[in-house]
Enzyme design. Sequence first.
Site, short mmCIF file in Angstrom:
data_model
loop_
_atom_site.label_atom_id
_atom_site.label_comp_id
_atom_site.label_asym_id
_atom_site.label_seq_id
_atom_site.Cartn_x
_atom_site.Cartn_y
_atom_site.Cartn_z
N LYS A 108 8.81 9.32 -9.14
CA LYS A 108 10.08 9.84 -8.66
C LYS A 108 10.61 8.98 -7.51
O LYS A 108 11.76 9.07 -7.11
CB LYS A 108 9.87 11.27 -8.13
CG LYS A 108 9.29 12.21 -9.14
CD LYS A 108 8.85 13.52 -8.47
CE LYS A 108 7.69 14.09 -9.19
NZ LYS A 108 7.10 15.23 -8.45
N GLU B 234 6.67 5.76 -9.76
CA GLU B 234 7.30 5.76 -8.44
C GLU B 234 7.83 4.39 -7.92
O GLU B 234 8.07 3.52 -8.71
CB GLU B 234 6.31 6.37 -7.47
CG GLU B 234 6.32 7.86 -7.69
CD GLU B 234 5.20 8.58 -6.99
OE1 GLU B 234 5.45 9.72 -6.65
OE2 GLU B 234 4.16 8.01 -6.79
N ASP C 216 8.31 3.03 -6.86
CA ASP C 216 9.07 2.60 -5.72
C ASP C 216 8.47 1.50 -4.85
O ASP C 216 9.23 0.64 -4.40
CB ASP C 216 9.25 3.80 -4.81
CG ASP C 216 7.94 4.58 -4.69
OD1 ASP C 216 6.98 4.02 -4.21
OD2 ASP C 216 7.87 5.71 -5.13
N ASP D 159 1.78 -1.38 -3.84
CA ASP D 159 0.67 -1.28 -2.88
C ASP D 159 -0.44 -2.19 -3.41
O ASP D 159 -0.44 -3.39 -3.18
CB ASP D 159 0.28 0.19 -2.78
CG ASP D 159 -0.79 0.48 -1.75
OD1 ASP D 159 -1.02 -0.37 -0.88
OD2 ASP D 159 -1.40 1.55 -1.81
N LYS E 166 3.52 -4.19 0.12
CA LYS E 166 2.51 -4.32 1.18
C LYS E 166 1.58 -5.45 0.79
O LYS E 166 0.57 -5.21 0.12
CB LYS E 166 1.69 -3.04 1.31
CG LYS E 166 2.48 -1.81 1.73
CD LYS E 166 1.52 -0.64 1.96
CE LYS E 166 1.96 0.58 1.25
NZ LYS E 166 1.06 1.73 1.39
N PHE F 29 1.15 3.81 5.60
CA PHE F 29 1.68 4.70 4.57
C PHE F 29 3.14 5.01 4.87
O PHE F 29 3.46 5.57 5.92
CB PHE F 29 0.86 5.98 4.46
CG PHE F 29 1.14 6.72 3.18
CD1 PHE F 29 0.55 6.31 1.98
CD2 PHE F 29 2.00 7.80 3.17
CE1 PHE F 29 0.84 6.96 0.79
CE2 PHE F 29 2.29 8.47 1.98
CZ PHE F 29 1.70 8.04 0.80
N ASP G 75 7.15 9.69 -0.99
CA ASP G 75 6.63 10.98 -0.56
C ASP G 75 5.25 10.89 0.08
O ASP G 75 4.51 9.92 -0.12
CB ASP G 75 6.47 11.91 -1.77
CG ASP G 75 5.29 11.48 -2.66
OD1 ASP G 75 5.30 10.32 -3.11
OD2 ASP G 75 4.36 12.29 -2.85
N ARG H 103 10.72 12.94 0.73
CA ARG H 103 11.52 12.01 -0.10
C ARG H 103 12.98 11.96 0.35
O ARG H 103 13.68 10.99 0.11
CB ARG H 103 11.48 12.45 -1.57
CG ARG H 103 10.12 12.34 -2.24
CD ARG H 103 10.28 12.50 -3.74
NE ARG H 103 9.01 12.80 -4.40
CZ ARG H 103 8.13 11.89 -4.80
NH1 ARG H 103 8.36 10.61 -4.58
NH2 ARG H 103 7.01 12.24 -5.39
P1 IMP Z 1 -0.38 0.88 -6.43
O1 IMP Z 1 -0.67 1.17 -7.85
O2 IMP Z 1 -1.60 0.85 -5.56
O3 IMP Z 1 0.49 -0.37 -6.25
O4 IMP Z 1 0.43 2.11 -5.85
C1 IMP Z 1 1.76 2.28 -6.18
C2 IMP Z 1 2.16 3.74 -6.13
O5 IMP Z 1 1.44 4.44 -5.11
C3 IMP Z 1 3.62 3.85 -5.75
O6 IMP Z 1 4.41 3.94 -6.92
C4 IMP Z 1 3.67 5.08 -4.90
O7 IMP Z 1 3.85 6.21 -5.69
C5 IMP Z 1 2.31 5.18 -4.28
N1 IMP Z 1 2.28 4.60 -2.93
C6 IMP Z 1 1.66 3.48 -2.53
N2 IMP Z 1 1.84 3.25 -1.23
C7 IMP Z 1 2.63 4.26 -0.79
C8 IMP Z 1 3.19 4.56 0.49
O8 IMP Z 1 3.04 3.85 1.51
N3 IMP Z 1 3.95 5.70 0.55
C9 IMP Z 1 4.18 6.49 -0.52
N4 IMP Z 1 3.67 6.24 -1.74
C10 IMP Z 1 2.90 5.12 -1.86
MG MG Z 2 3.79 9.28 -4.55
#
Ligand code: IMP
Ligand code: MG
Length: 154
Positions: free
Chosen positions: A43, A84, A85, A88, A116, A137, A144, A150
């Site tokens: 979302k 999700e 944006d 990470d 990041k 974070f 969120d 959000r």
């Molecule tokens: P990844 O798969 O580790 O890259 O994580 C990506 C997903 O984790 C994003 O789509 C977010 O939903 C969530 N996420 C990662 N870091 C954050 C953050 O700092 N704030 C909020 N959601 C995060």
């Molecule tokens: Mg999330």
Amino acid sequence: MDDERIGEVLVSREDLLRRVAELGAEISADYAERDLVLVGVLKGAVLFIADLMRYLTVPCELDFMAISSYGSSTDSSGVVRIVEDIVDSGLTLQYLLRTLTARNPGSLEVCALLTKPERRRVDLPTRYVGFEIPNCFAIGYGLDHAQKYRNLDY
Ligand code: IMP
Ligand code: MG
């Protein structure tokens, strides 16, 4: 917002909108005379994509996908369920890129509002990035913590 659980402001409303406008202009230039389909990851990308598309000067279609790897904790498990944006570790995006590539698009590029770099576990092509942020974070503007915050506009 008057909430002591919110820490420092990473990106102000003003900087956010200025950068989204720049991304919109860049994408418009790159996608002139091409068929553009924006796919938002639910979302978290909803606010970003809604603002971004208003800065596009080329025709576009809009779709959404849903996926999640977090539950209510703040660390990615590495096991992706469905979106999700923010990039990470990159595992979510890696999964999405594989899934979409399998459908043979004419081309496929990523536009992430935030990334990041310190947290990255897989190397991914992110063509459009709004801001690089430190290892913390982030919440607000679609992002969120346990489904809250959000609606913050920064
Ligand atoms: P990844 O798969 O580790 O890259 O994580 C990506 C997903 O984790 C994003 O789509 C977010 O939903 C969530 N996420 C990662 N870091 C954050 C953050 O700092 N704030 C909020 N959601 C995060
Ligand atoms: Mg999330």
